[in-house]
Design an enzyme around this catalytic site. Structure first.
Site, mmCIF file in Angstrom:
data_model
loop_
_atom_site.group_PDB
_atom_site.id
_atom_site.type_symbol
_atom_site.label_atom_id
_atom_site.label_comp_id
_atom_site.label_asym_id
_atom_site.label_seq_id
_atom_site.Cartn_x
_atom_site.Cartn_y
_atom_site.Cartn_z
ATOM 1 N N CYS A 112 0.826 -1.227 0.000
ATOM 2 C CA CYS A 112 0.000 0.000 0.000
ATOM 3 C C CYS A 112 0.854 1.269 0.000
ATOM 4 O O CYS A 112 0.372 2.342 -0.352
ATOM 5 C CB CYS A 112 -0.945 0.011 1.193
ATOM 6 S SG CYS A 112 -2.146 -1.324 1.111
ATOM 7 N N HIS A 286 -3.735 7.115 1.796
ATOM 8 C CA HIS A 286 -4.040 5.772 1.305
ATOM 9 C C HIS A 286 -5.470 5.386 1.680
ATOM 10 O O HIS A 286 -5.898 5.573 2.828
ATOM 11 C CB HIS A 286 -3.049 4.771 1.895
ATOM 12 C CG HIS A 286 -3.396 3.361 1.571
ATOM 13 N ND1 HIS A 286 -3.655 2.956 0.285
ATOM 14 C CD2 HIS A 286 -3.557 2.262 2.359
ATOM 15 C CE1 HIS A 286 -3.960 1.659 0.295
ATOM 16 N NE2 HIS A 286 -3.904 1.221 1.540
ATOM 17 N N ASN A 316 -10.174 -0.675 -1.725
ATOM 18 C CA ASN A 316 -8.742 -0.463 -1.498
ATOM 19 C C ASN A 316 -7.987 -1.015 -2.700
ATOM 20 O O ASN A 316 -7.939 -2.228 -2.906
ATOM 21 C CB ASN A 316 -8.326 -1.192 -0.208
ATOM 22 C CG ASN A 316 -6.846 -1.068 0.097
ATOM 23 O OD1 ASN A 316 -6.075 -0.555 -0.718
ATOM 24 N ND2 ASN A 316 -6.439 -1.549 1.263
HETATM 25 C C1 LIG Z 1 -11.297 -5.504 8.733
HETATM 26 C C2 LIG Z 1 -12.125 -4.695 9.707
HETATM 27 C C3 LIG Z 1 -13.130 -3.860 8.909
HETATM 28 C C4 LIG Z 1 -12.875 -5.641 10.616
HETATM 29 O O1 LIG Z 1 -13.634 -4.874 11.513
HETATM 30 P P1 LIG Z 1 -13.729 -5.296 13.044
HETATM 31 O O2 LIG Z 1 -14.738 -4.429 13.688
HETATM 32 O O3 LIG Z 1 -12.333 -5.289 13.582
HETATM 33 O O4 LIG Z 1 -14.315 -6.710 12.898
HETATM 34 P P2 LIG Z 1 -13.762 -8.053 13.529
HETATM 35 O O5 LIG Z 1 -12.645 -8.585 12.689
HETATM 36 O O6 LIG Z 1 -13.527 -7.865 14.986
HETATM 37 O O7 LIG Z 1 -15.028 -8.932 13.336
HETATM 38 C C5 LIG Z 1 -16.241 -8.594 13.977
HETATM 39 C C6 LIG Z 1 -17.290 -9.555 13.496
HETATM 40 O O8 LIG Z 1 -17.630 -9.213 12.148
HETATM 41 C C7 LIG Z 1 -17.520 -10.388 11.343
HETATM 42 N N1 LIG Z 1 -17.165 -10.010 9.984
HETATM 43 C C8 LIG Z 1 -15.925 -9.874 9.446
HETATM 44 N N2 LIG Z 1 -16.046 -9.538 8.155
HETATM 45 C C9 LIG Z 1 -17.366 -9.446 7.883
HETATM 46 C C10 LIG Z 1 -18.097 -9.130 6.713
HETATM 47 N N3 LIG Z 1 -17.510 -8.837 5.553
HETATM 48 N N4 LIG Z 1 -19.449 -9.131 6.802
HETATM 49 C C11 LIG Z 1 -20.074 -9.422 7.948
HETATM 50 N N5 LIG Z 1 -19.423 -9.727 9.090
HETATM 51 C C12 LIG Z 1 -18.075 -9.740 9.041
HETATM 52 C C13 LIG Z 1 -16.470 -11.228 12.025
HETATM 53 O O9 LIG Z 1 -16.599 -12.567 11.647
HETATM 54 C C14 LIG Z 1 -16.789 -10.997 13.476
HETATM 55 O O10 LIG Z 1 -17.870 -11.818 13.827
HETATM 56 P P3 LIG Z 1 -17.937 -12.480 15.297
HETATM 57 O O11 LIG Z 1 -17.971 -11.318 16.254
HETATM 58 O O12 LIG Z 1 -19.196 -13.276 15.249
HETATM 59 O O13 LIG Z 1 -16.686 -13.303 15.419
HETATM 60 C C15 LIG Z 1 -11.253 -3.781 10.611
HETATM 61 O O14 LIG Z 1 -10.460 -4.553 11.486
HETATM 62 C C16 LIG Z 1 -10.365 -2.895 9.806
HETATM 63 O O15 LIG Z 1 -10.822 -1.982 9.159
HETATM 64 N N6 LIG Z 1 -9.035 -3.115 9.828
HETATM 65 C C17 LIG Z 1 -8.135 -2.512 8.902
HETATM 66 C C18 LIG Z 1 -7.981 -3.442 7.738
HETATM 67 C C19 LIG Z 1 -7.384 -2.813 6.529
HETATM 68 O O16 LIG Z 1 -7.567 -1.650 6.305
HETATM 69 N N7 LIG Z 1 -6.692 -3.632 5.752
HETATM 70 C C20 LIG Z 1 -6.025 -3.194 4.603
HETATM 71 C C21 LIG Z 1 -4.807 -2.465 5.030
HETATM 72 S S1 LIG Z 1 -3.469 -2.654 4.056
#
Ligand SMILES: CC(C)(COP(=O)(O)OP(=O)(O)OC[C@H]1O[C@@H](n2cnc3c(N)ncnc32)[C@H](O)[C@@H]1OP(=O)(O)O)[C@@H](O)C(=O)NCCC(=O)NCCS
Length: 366
Positions: A112, A286, A316
């Site tokens: 990224c 980004h 992204n």
């Molecule tokens: C990825 C991201 C959106 C996940 O959000 P979060 O609030 O941390 O979510 P979690 O991973 O804790 O998961 C919460 C719940 O949502 C669920 N979930 C994950 N993806 C899902 C989706 N696409 N749709 C529905 N539910 C989803 C999980 O399974 C989890 O369920 P559970 O509580 O029953 O176990 C967040 O961590 C984030 O934005 N991180 C940065 C990632 C990023 O930008 N990556 C690229 C960078 S290079």
């Protein structure tokens, strides 16, 4: 000497995939994806289109915008984490497909942050007199990563069937990261722009300063664990069966580090260049996730007008987010003579940083 952006271009593929399209193959909702990531739709290529195809298209678009002949390009810098094949990188293919006579090409692997590191390399080449015209391209085809197999046709509405239980299970297991990404490419032409005396910051143009950082201890926050030289053989069916060819992501860890490091890098580069936050017209950040952008805005003290987002439409696009967003802002008239712009990114590796840029043609030209 100063490296100025004289042209920008983009290439985005034709297949639009909305959140509702994804619901056909995985357990998710439009509301979950929008509220957690800001993404409403993304674009994907058809099989057979590689990253270098999008990159070459964006490169030619940028050259046309700059009014620069392909023969005038001295160096091509390509950033991608999704090359056409394991090796070589894409820069040679971009040179060939865009009909460039560049004497040297570079492939960067900063994910990224690849485009940001590429901008800094272009600045170094131009300000040291090693190159007069540098083309920097960020391009990604994430489609190949996505664990959707034959269910791709369901996503794209090309077959009228429900996914099998296995297809749905696999797509749902990978939903946290797979809903984030889209394909796309962006490019910039940088050329020497004679600036004023280096001691007078307000009068300088082009790239004014740069802060690049890497901390390899965070490499496991997002990585593709398999298919590499650590494995013997580097590719085999066992790794595929174990899913080691898909990205593994620690979403929370990435969020925390990205929100902390991008604003800090912007503050650092402003200080180095002797500028203040209030001087900034734009922060081109980004586009990993709208929640990260919101957190970074809060920490920096910048509003959405100054630090805009376009992730809603593209997802992204990894190395392509900075040039695509900058191109759109330029098209909308948000970048004018004298505009002060901070570019910032955070990505896998972990690599991050910020670059400060002033568009030529403002008061310095008087
Ligand atoms: C990825 C991201 C959106 C996940 O959000 P979060 O609030 O941390 O979510 P979690 O991973 O804790 O998961 C919460 C719940 O949502 C669920 N979930 C994950 N993806 C899902 C989706 N696409 N749709 C529905 N539910 C989803 C999980 O399974 C989890 O369920 P559970 O509580 O029953 O176990 C967040 O961590 C984030 O934005 N991180 C940065 C990632 C990023 O930008 N990556 C690229 C960078 S290079």
């Amino acid at each position: 000497m100063a490296a100025a952006i004289t042209g920008t271009g983009v290439a985005v593929p034709p297949n639009v995939v909305t959140n509702d399209d994804l619901i056909r193959i995985m357990d998710t909702t439009d509301d979950w994806i929008r509220s957690r990531t800001g993404v409403a739709s993304r674009r994907f290529v058809d099989p057979g289109t590689g990253t270098s195809d999008l990159a070459a298209e964006a490169a030619l678009d940028a050259l046309a915008d700059a009014g620069v002949d392909a023969a005038a390009v001295d160096v091509v810098v390509c950033a991608t984490m999704t090359p056409d094949r394991q090796n070589p990188g894409i820069a040679g293919a971009v040179q060939h497909k865009a009909g460039l006579d560049a004497t040297a090409v570079f492939d960067l692997r900063q994910q990224c942050s690849g485009f940001l590191f590429g901008l800094d390399l272009a600045d170094m080449l131009i300000t040291t007199g090693r190159a007069g015209t540098v083309l920097v391209v960020g391009a990604e085809v994430h489609a190949g990563y996505l664990p959707w197999g034959d269910a791709w046709d369901i996503v794209l509405g090309r077959v009228d069937r429900a996914p099998t239980a296995d297809e749905r299970d696999l797509a749902t297991r990978h939903r946290a990261w797979s809903v984030l990404f889209g394909d796309g490419a962006g490019a910039m032409v940088l050329r020497d722009e004679p600036g004023r005396a280096a001691s007078d910051t307000a009068a300088r143009v082009g790239i004014l300063g740069s802060v690049l950082r890497t901390d390899g201890t965070h490499a496991d926050l997002i990585e593709v664990p398999g298919l590499g030289s650590e494995q013997r053989p580097y590719a085999d069916a066992a790794q595929i069966a174990a899913g080691l060819h898909h990205p593994a992501m620690n979403g929370g860890g990435l969020y925390r580090l990205a929100v902390e490091t991008m604003p800090a890098a912007v503050q650092d580069v402003l200080e180095i260049a002797g500028c203040k936050l209030d001087d900034l017209d734009l922060v081109v950040a980004h586009q990993a996730n709208d929640r990260i952008l919101e957190g970074a805005r809060r920490r920096l003290g910048a509003g959405a007008e100054v630090m805009p987002s376009n992730i809603e439409h593209w997802g992204n696009t990894t190395a392509a987010t900075l040039p695509i967003l900058f191109h759109e802002l330029r098209e909308r008239g948000r970048v004018g003579p004298g505009s002060l712009v901070a570019f910032t990114s955070f990505g896998a590796g972990a690599h991050w940083g910020a670059i400060l840029y002033r568009e030529p043609g403002g008061a310095e030209a008087a």
